[in-house]
Scaffold this motif. Structure first.
Motif, PDB file in Angstrom:
ATOM      1  N   ASP A   1      31.933 -85.630 -57.163  1.00 20.39           N
ATOM      2  CA  ASP A   1      32.348 -87.006 -57.458  1.00 20.39           C
ATOM      3  C   ASP A   1      31.771 -87.983 -56.440  1.00 20.39           C
ATOM      4  OD1 ASP A   1      33.814 -86.006 -59.584  1.00 20.39           O
ATOM      5  OD2 ASP A   1      35.722 -86.037 -58.494  1.00 20.39           O
ATOM      6  N   GLY A   2      31.806 -87.588 -55.163  1.00 26.45           N
ATOM      7  CA  GLY A   2      31.300 -88.459 -54.108  1.00 26.45           C
ATOM      8  C   GLY A   2      29.814 -88.733 -54.245  1.00 26.45           C
TER       9      GLY A   2
ATOM     10  N   GLN B   1      21.654 -92.893 -62.449  1.00 26.09           N
ATOM     11  CA  GLN B   1      23.114 -92.908 -62.321  1.00 26.09           C
ATOM     12  C   GLN B   1      23.785 -92.353 -63.574  1.00 26.09           C
ATOM     13  OE1 GLN B   1      24.805 -93.581 -59.510  1.00 26.09           O
ATOM     14  NE2 GLN B   1      26.681 -93.000 -60.557  1.00 26.09           N
TER      15      GLN B   1
ATOM     16  N   GLN C   1      27.258 -95.366 -53.363  1.00 26.85           N
ATOM     17  CA  GLN C   1      26.264 -96.425 -53.519  1.00 26.85           C
ATOM     18  C   GLN C   1      25.855 -97.018 -52.183  1.00 26.85           C
ATOM     19  OE1 GLN C   1      24.856 -97.279 -56.471  1.00 26.85           O
ATOM     20  NE2 GLN C   1      26.050 -95.647 -57.387  1.00 26.85           N
TER      21      GLN C   1
ATOM     22  N   GLU D   1      26.075 -88.887 -63.869  1.00 29.68           N
ATOM     23  CA  GLU D   1      27.425 -88.905 -64.451  1.00 29.68           C
ATOM     24  C   GLU D   1      27.542 -87.895 -65.586  1.00 29.68           C
ATOM     25  OE1 GLU D   1      27.993 -93.016 -65.483  1.00 29.68           O
ATOM     26  OE2 GLU D   1      28.078 -93.626 -63.366  1.00 29.68           O
TER      27      GLU D   1
ATOM     28  N   GLU E   1      28.942 -94.023 -47.370  1.00 23.71           N
ATOM     29  CA  GLU E   1      29.478 -93.082 -48.365  1.00 23.71           C
ATOM     30  C   GLU E   1      28.532 -91.898 -48.559  1.00 23.71           C
ATOM     31  OE1 GLU E   1      31.578 -96.158 -51.529  1.00 23.71           O
ATOM     32  OE2 GLU E   1      29.396 -95.890 -51.561  1.00 23.71           O
TER      33      GLU E   1
ATOM     34  N   ARG F   1      29.350 -91.125 -57.183  1.00 19.99           N
ATOM     35  CA  ARG F   1      29.867 -92.470 -56.923  1.00 19.99           C
ATOM     36  C   ARG F   1      29.154 -93.215 -55.794  1.00 19.99           C
ATOM     37  NH1 ARG F   1      34.858 -90.106 -56.693  1.00 19.99           N
ATOM     38  NH2 ARG F   1      34.858 -90.563 -54.481  1.00 19.99           N
TER      39      ARG F   1
END
Length: 174
Positions: free
Chosen positions: A69-70, A112, A75, A116, A79, A73
Motif C-alpha cells: 500500500d505504501g 500509478q 508520492q 494500483e 514517504e 500511495r
C-alpha cells in the motif's frame, strides 16, 4: 483492460524471448518476477534451463501489506524513503537518487493506475493471491530459492517450508 495475472506476464516474457530469437534461458526472478518465472517455467518447461527465485511472490498468503500500500500511495520523497527502506537490510543503502528515480518512474503516464491494479489483483486485502509453491516444486528443471533471513516484505518461512523439495538458501543480514 489488459490481464495482469501471472499467465499474462508469462506470455509477455514468451513474446520478448521470441522477438530476441532466444530459445532457452536461465531465469532469475525476484518477488513478483519470481512468480512470473514459475508460471513461465510451468508453461514452457523445455525453454527453461534453470530457475532461480529470489524471495518470490505467491509462495504463501502472508505479505507486508503496508509495504504494498505504501509503495502504491507514496508520492513524496519522505514517504518513498520509508517504504523503500523496507526492501534492504541496511536502510542507508536507499539513496536520495534511488528515491527520486522511483518517484519519477511513478509519475510516468499510466504507471500509478498500473500499480494500483497490480496491488489489487496480486495482493487483495493484503494477502497474496497466488499459490505457486507446489507448482515450483514439481518443475523438472533445476530450481533454487534464495531468501533473506531478515526479509520484511515476504516472510522467509515461505522458503523454509520448501527446503525438502528444492535447494533453499537463506542469507543472513539480507
Amino acid at each position: 483492460d489488459r490481464a495482469v495475472d501471472g499467465a499474462s506476464f508469462a506470455a509477455d516474457l514468451d513474446r520478448a524471448l521470441a522477438a530476441l530469437a532466444i530459445d532457452k534461458v536461465h531465469i532469475v526472478g525476484h518477488s513478483m518476477g519470481g512468480a512470473i518465472a514459475v508460471y513461465f517455467a510451468h508453461w514452457q518447461p523445455e525453454r527453461v534451463a534453470s530457475l532461480t527465485l529470489i524471495a518470490p511472490a505467491g509462495f504463501g498468503s502472508e505479505i507486508n501489506a503496508e509495504f504494498i500500500d505504501g509503495f502504491v500511495r507514496a508520492q513524496r520523497r519522505r514517504e518513498m524513503q520509508e517504504v523503500l527502506s523496507l526492501l534492504v537490510h541496511d536502510p542507508s543503502l536507499v539513496s536520495r537518487a534511488m528515491v527520486e528515480d522511483v518517484l519519477r518512474y511513478k509519475r510516468l503516464d499510466g504507471v500509478q493506475a498500473a500499480l494500483e491494479t497490480l496491488a489489487r489483483e496480486w495482493f487483495p486485502n493484503g494477502i497474496q493471491r497466488e499459490g505457486l509453491a507446489d507448482m515450483a516444486t514439481h518443475l523438472k528443471m533445476p530450481v533454487q530459492i534464495i531468501w533473506g533471513r531478515d526479509d520484511r516484505i515476504i516472510p522467509p518461512a515461505h522458503a523454509e517450508a520448501l527446503a525438502g523439495h528444492v535447494p533453499v538458501h537463506i542469507l543472513d543480514e539480507a
